[in-house]
Design a protein around this motif. Structure first.
Motif, PDB file in Angstrom:
ATOM      1  N   ALA A  80       0.824  -1.213   0.000  1.00  0.00           N
ATOM      2  CA  ALA A  80       0.000   0.000   0.000  1.00  0.00           C
ATOM      3  C   ALA A  80       0.861   1.267   0.000  1.00  0.00           C
ATOM      4  N   LEU A  81       1.825   1.331   0.905  1.00  0.00           N
ATOM      5  CA  LEU A  81       2.620   2.548   1.057  1.00  0.00           C
ATOM      6  C   LEU A  81       3.488   2.815  -0.168  1.00  0.00           C
ATOM      7  N   ARG A  82       4.168   1.787  -0.652  1.00  0.00           N
ATOM      8  CA  ARG A  82       5.032   1.964  -1.822  1.00  0.00           C
ATOM      9  C   ARG A  82       4.212   2.096  -3.108  1.00  0.00           C
ATOM     10  N   GLY A  83       3.014   1.546  -3.090  1.00  0.00           N
ATOM     11  CA  GLY A  83       2.174   1.613  -4.283  1.00  0.00           C
ATOM     12  C   GLY A  83       1.424   2.916  -4.438  1.00  0.00           C
ATOM     13  N   ILE A  84       1.385   3.715  -3.371  1.00  0.00           N
ATOM     14  CA  ILE A  84       0.598   4.947  -3.381  1.00  0.00           C
ATOM     15  C   ILE A  84       1.468   6.199  -3.310  1.00  0.00           C
ATOM     16  N   LEU A  85       2.445   6.193  -2.419  1.00  0.00           N
ATOM     17  CA  LEU A  85       3.193   7.416  -2.135  1.00  0.00           C
ATOM     18  C   LEU A  85       4.188   7.751  -3.242  1.00  0.00           C
ATOM     19  N   GLU A  86       4.243   9.039  -3.561  1.00  0.00           N
ATOM     20  CA  GLU A  86       5.146   9.548  -4.588  1.00  0.00           C
ATOM     21  C   GLU A  86       5.973  10.682  -4.003  1.00  0.00           C
ATOM     22  N   GLU A  87       6.929  11.133  -4.786  1.00  0.00           N
ATOM     23  CA  GLU A  87       7.858  12.153  -4.310  1.00  0.00           C
ATOM     24  C   GLU A  87       7.117  13.376  -3.782  1.00  0.00           C
ATOM     25  N   ASN A  88       7.554  13.821  -2.585  1.00  0.00           N
ATOM     26  CA  ASN A  88       7.054  15.032  -1.909  1.00  0.00           C
ATOM     27  C   ASN A  88       5.645  14.894  -1.347  1.00  0.00           C
ATOM     28  N   ASP A  89       5.076  13.689  -1.355  1.00  0.00           N
ATOM     29  CA  ASP A  89       3.778  13.485  -0.694  1.00  0.00           C
ATOM     30  C   ASP A  89       3.931  13.621   0.818  1.00  0.00           C
ATOM     31  N   HIS A  90       2.829  13.980   1.459  1.00  0.00           N
ATOM     32  CA  HIS A  90       2.776  14.093   2.923  1.00  0.00           C
ATOM     33  C   HIS A  90       1.900  12.988   3.493  1.00  0.00           C
ATOM     34  N   VAL A  91       2.353  12.386   4.593  1.00  0.00           N
ATOM     35  CA  VAL A  91       1.641  11.288   5.255  1.00  0.00           C
ATOM     36  C   VAL A  91       1.419  11.640   6.721  1.00  0.00           C
ATOM     37  N   ILE A  92       0.234  11.323   7.205  1.00  0.00           N
ATOM     38  CA  ILE A  92      -0.078  11.479   8.634  1.00  0.00           C
ATOM     39  C   ILE A  92      -0.192  10.094   9.249  1.00  0.00           C
ATOM     40  N   THR A  93       0.475   9.895  10.387  1.00  0.00           N
ATOM     41  CA  THR A  93       0.424   8.595  11.038  1.00  0.00           C
ATOM     42  C   THR A  93       0.357   8.772  12.549  1.00  0.00           C
ATOM     43  N   SER A  94       0.232   7.677  13.272  1.00  0.00           N
ATOM     44  CA  SER A  94       0.063   7.738  14.724  1.00  0.00           C
ATOM     45  C   SER A  94       1.414   7.703  15.435  1.00  0.00           C
ATOM     46  N   SER A  95       1.392   7.868  16.736  1.00  0.00           N
ATOM     47  CA  SER A  95       2.597   7.773  17.566  1.00  0.00           C
ATOM     48  C   SER A  95       2.828   6.358  18.065  1.00  0.00           C
ATOM     49  N   LEU A  96       2.092   5.398  17.506  1.00  0.00           N
ATOM     50  CA  LEU A  96       2.103   4.034  18.040  1.00  0.00           C
ATOM     51  C   LEU A  96       2.413   2.985  16.987  1.00  0.00           C
ATOM     52  N   GLU A  97       2.888   3.405  15.823  1.00  0.00           N
ATOM     53  CA  GLU A  97       2.987   2.464  14.713  1.00  0.00           C
ATOM     54  C   GLU A  97       4.059   1.387  14.923  1.00  0.00           C
ATOM     55  N   HIS A  98       3.737   0.208  14.430  1.00  0.00           N
ATOM     56  CA  HIS A  98       4.681  -0.897  14.333  1.00  0.00           C
ATOM     57  C   HIS A  98       5.704  -0.554  13.256  1.00  0.00           C
ATOM     58  N   ASN A  99       6.872  -1.163  13.334  1.00  0.00           N
ATOM     59  CA  ASN A  99       7.903  -0.912  12.326  1.00  0.00           C
ATOM     60  C   ASN A  99       7.476  -1.309  10.910  1.00  0.00           C
ATOM     61  N   ALA A 100       6.459  -2.140  10.795  1.00  0.00           N
ATOM     62  CA  ALA A 100       5.946  -2.496   9.471  1.00  0.00           C
ATOM     63  C   ALA A 100       5.470  -1.261   8.725  1.00  0.00           C
ATOM     64  N   VAL A 101       4.978  -0.278   9.470  1.00  0.00           N
ATOM     65  CA  VAL A 101       4.605   1.021   8.893  1.00  0.00           C
ATOM     66  C   VAL A 101       5.770   2.007   9.000  1.00  0.00           C
ATOM     67  N   TRP A 102       6.310   2.136  10.219  1.00  0.00           N
ATOM     68  CA  TRP A 102       7.262   3.210  10.483  1.00  0.00           C
ATOM     69  C   TRP A 102       8.539   3.071   9.647  1.00  0.00           C
ATOM     70  N   ARG A 103       9.122   1.880   9.587  1.00  0.00           N
ATOM     71  CA  ARG A 103      10.348   1.702   8.804  1.00  0.00           C
ATOM     72  C   ARG A 103      10.100   1.941   7.317  1.00  0.00           C
ATOM     73  N   CYS A 104       8.944   1.516   6.845  1.00  0.00           N
ATOM     74  CA  CYS A 104       8.617   1.735   5.435  1.00  0.00           C
ATOM     75  C   CYS A 104       8.499   3.230   5.150  1.00  0.00           C
ATOM     76  N   LEU A 105       7.833   3.964   6.041  1.00  0.00           N
ATOM     77  CA  LEU A 105       7.699   5.402   5.855  1.00  0.00           C
ATOM     78  C   LEU A 105       9.053   6.099   5.903  1.00  0.00           C
ATOM     79  N   LYS A 106       9.887   5.724   6.865  1.00  0.00           N
ATOM     80  CA  LYS A 106      11.198   6.357   6.988  1.00  0.00           C
ATOM     81  C   LYS A 106      12.080   6.051   5.771  1.00  0.00           C
TER      82      LYS A 106
END
Length: 380
Positions: A80-106
């Protein structure tokens, strides 16, 4: 088998029918799905379709071809994350995310310069939906939240966040790793555009199974390219579902197990499963509160959490406590950061981690009593 209290990592035991279904498929069929027109291959195809339909119905989703199977929720989230996000997009997420989300975003922040806003939460893990709304920018492409924290158990207000996302024409991705199978989820009612799930936790299925519900028309880029069993002369990934996002041989034996797991859940009902787990959670919080030198993190009410309780004992390393519980009492818990450093940063345990109890459908109150006795004993 001892006392297993690590269901937040993976559920155990599984319903017996899950293993039987996997064994039966491997012994009596064993063919690939979508790779042949002979009878057994067609049976394999139908098994996959039946599982796809059961998964869709579980989440009140009827466009079954857009139930995409993956190997786990981490792959689903990356898809989902790699299939949707493009250069300079902004994402809002929680302060509780698992690394499955957080590492991918970083990683995407480093690779394609996305920007990330981590919405503040209370020390108990509660997120105010209005704080999500305040962080919306002109280039906000996606809001991604876990449904419940794997450290604190805190259930997030996805209905309210989904409404905000819908009103602002922003895609909403929910990580249901800790909730699918134990909390009723309606992707349409909650305005969830993408729902990532895993088969091996509260869905009571085998490891190596998971998926992504695509409840939107966004043109998601495939994570992988390769064989799909059809259109083989076409040199590019197909543009229709599920083949667009499903590549390579499916784990059909695993899906045979997942199919029976969901049938088991449907027979028991999510309401019954949730009620049983809630009773054990309430009992556990009450009994644990009397343990010497204990600090329990997160909400203290079962209405606000799934079956996850994190704690520490003063002057005791979490790893040492868990090791002693295992070796001397045959009680299985998990210690550490639980792949969610942001949640530990929130509660001030990033340097020490915590001990985590993961309560599942097959746990009983007497197991909690044994744990409480053991926790007091190892401090004497």
């Amino acid at each position: 088998m001892g006392i297993y209290l690590d269901n937040a990592a993976t559920s155990y035991p599984k319903p017996e029918i899950v293993a039987k279904a996997m064994y039966d498929f491997m012994i009596n069929n064993g063919t690939s799905s979508g790779r042949g027109s002979y009878q057994k291959a067609m049976q394999s195809d139908f098994l996959v379709y039946e599982t796809r339909k059961l998964v869709g119905d579980l989440f009140k989703f009827k466009d079954y071809k857009k139930v995409i199977f993956t190997s786990n929720v981490t792959e689903s989230l990356n898809l989902a994350l790699r299939g949707i996000l493009e250069e300079n997009d902004h994402v809002i997420t929680s302060s509780l995310e698992h690394n499955a989300v957080w590492r991918c975003l970083k990683t995407l922040e480093k690779e394609i310069n996305i920007t990330i806003t981590k919405v503040k939460a209370s020390k108990e893990g509660y997120t105010n939906p209005l704080d999500v709304e305040k962080e919306i920018k002109n280039n906000t492409k996606l809001i991604v939240f876990n449904h419940a924290s794997n450290v604190l158990g805190t259930i997030q207000p996805i209905d309210e966040i989904g409404k905000i996302a819908k009103e602002n024409n922003i895609l909403f991705l929910v990580d249901a790793a800790q909730t699918a199978g134990v909390i009723d989820i309606d992707v349409n009612k909650s305005n969830i555009d993408l729902l990532a799930f895993t088969g091996h936790k509260s869905l009571l299925g085998p490891m190596g199974t998971g998926g992504l519900i695509v409840n939107c028309d966004y043109d998601i880029k495939p994570l992988k390219a390769g064989g799909t069993g059809g259109d083989s002369a076409y040199e590019y990934q197909p543009d229709y579902y599920p083949n667009k996002l499903e590549t390579g041989t499916l784990n059909v034996s695993g899906l045979a197990g997942l199919k029976e797991a969901i049938k088991f859940i449907n027979k028991e009902t999510i309401q019954k499963i949730h009620t049983k787990e809630t009773e054990v959670v309430d009992y556990a919080i009450d009994k644990l509160s009397n343990v010497k030198n204990i600090e329990i993190y997160g909400p203290k009410k079962s209405d606000d959490i799934v079956g996850v309780i994190s704690f520490n004992l003063k002057n005791k390393r979490a790893e040492d406590v868990v090791n002693e519980l295992d070796l001397k009492h045959n009680i299985m818990l998990r210690a550490g950061l639980h792949c969610a450093p942001n949640a530990h940063e929130l509660i001030g345990t990033k340097d020490i981690g915590s001990i985590r109890i993961g309560i599942g459908y097959f746990n009983e109150k007497h197991e909690v009593d044994t744990l409480v006795y053991a926790l007091n004993e190892i401090q004497d």
